[in-house]
Design an enzyme around this catalytic site. Structure first.
Site, PDB file in Angstrom:
ATOM      1  N   HIS A 189      70.143  -2.738  15.602  1.00 16.34           N
ATOM      2  CA  HIS A 189      69.154  -3.717  15.133  1.00 16.34           C
ATOM      3  C   HIS A 189      69.863  -5.062  15.148  1.00 16.34           C
ATOM      4  O   HIS A 189      71.059  -5.147  14.869  1.00 16.34           O
ATOM      5  CB  HIS A 189      68.670  -3.383  13.721  1.00 16.34           C
ATOM      6  CG  HIS A 189      67.665  -4.355  13.189  1.00 16.34           C
ATOM      7  ND1 HIS A 189      66.452  -4.567  13.805  1.00 16.34           N
ATOM      8  CD2 HIS A 189      67.700  -5.184  12.115  1.00 16.34           C
ATOM      9  CE1 HIS A 189      65.779  -5.484  13.122  1.00 16.34           C
ATOM     10  NE2 HIS A 189      66.516  -5.874  12.096  1.00 16.34           N
ATOM     11  N   HIS A 221      65.097 -11.799  11.067  1.00 18.25           N
ATOM     12  CA  HIS A 221      65.002 -10.732  12.067  1.00 18.25           C
ATOM     13  C   HIS A 221      63.556 -10.319  12.283  1.00 18.25           C
ATOM     14  O   HIS A 221      62.673 -10.628  11.492  1.00 18.25           O
ATOM     15  CB  HIS A 221      65.872  -9.533  11.662  1.00 18.25           C
ATOM     16  CG  HIS A 221      65.453  -8.880  10.374  1.00 18.25           C
ATOM     17  ND1 HIS A 221      65.196  -7.543  10.280  1.00 18.25           N
ATOM     18  CD2 HIS A 221      65.230  -9.379   9.132  1.00 18.25           C
ATOM     19  CE1 HIS A 221      64.865  -7.235   9.035  1.00 18.25           C
ATOM     20  NE2 HIS A 221      64.884  -8.331   8.322  1.00 18.25           N
ATOM     21  N   CYS A 243      63.859  -6.879  18.593  1.00 17.78           N
ATOM     22  CA  CYS A 243      64.667  -7.713  17.703  1.00 17.78           C
ATOM     23  C   CYS A 243      65.797  -8.425  18.445  1.00 17.78           C
ATOM     24  O   CYS A 243      66.142  -9.565  18.118  1.00 17.78           O
ATOM     25  CB  CYS A 243      65.215  -6.889  16.545  1.00 17.78           C
ATOM     26  SG  CYS A 243      66.207  -5.452  17.054  1.00 17.78           S
TER      27      CYS A 243
END
Length: 155
Positions: free
Chosen positions: A17, A29, A98
């Site tokens: 991530h 994010h 992301c």
């Protein structure tokens, strides 16, 4: 030591991530909303405390694309990042995830190294893999600001 504008890669099992350090112990994010499909869903840009995002996962500062691209000015990065907070966007594992988002903030170039690795792995699996990789790469390339998912990047 993290500085505002740095990219943070957070290990989450078989994938990472990505977030951008916004200073004052905050990360910005892109998250997937609700129980939507992991491959394509609505997503939200969030500003959250570092520990709330990272938890117990391993993380690292990852500005390795600085060798390839010149980062935008810190003022531009932080201004754009803050303007994105709270916005809903169309999340796509292939074209706008992301990693695409934080690379867009830092470099103005939304790309994902994880997506590129998948394309390369598929391509190395033989002739059928090359066909699949070509299709996958053409879809993934639409994440460019000038491409089809430009609407995902509108604030």
């Amino acid at each position: 030591m993290l500085e505002p504008g740095d990219l943070v890669e957070i290990e989450r099992g078989g994938f990472s991530h990505w977030a951008m350090f916004a200073g004052d112990n905050n990360l910005i994010h892109l998250t997937v909303d609700g129980e939507g499909k992991v491959t394509e869903s609505n997503g939200t840009i969030k500003k959250e405390r570092f520990n709330a995002v990272v938890g117990e996962c391993k993380w690292s500062k990852n500005n390795t694309k600085d060798r390839e691209y010149k980062p935008r000015s810190l003022r531009e990065i932080l201004k754009d990042a803050e303007e994105w907070v709270g916005k809903t966007v169309r999340y796509s594992l292939i074209t706008f995830n992301c990693e695409h988002f934080v690379n867009y903030l830092r470099y103005g170039n939304p790309e994902s190294g994880q997506v590129k690795k998948v394309v390369q792995a598929v391509a190395q699996s033989g002739p059928i893999g090359w066909i699949g990789a070509s299709v996958f790469a053409s879809v993934a390339s639409t994440s460019k600001v000038s491409g089809a998912s430009k609407t995902s990047l509108k604030k």
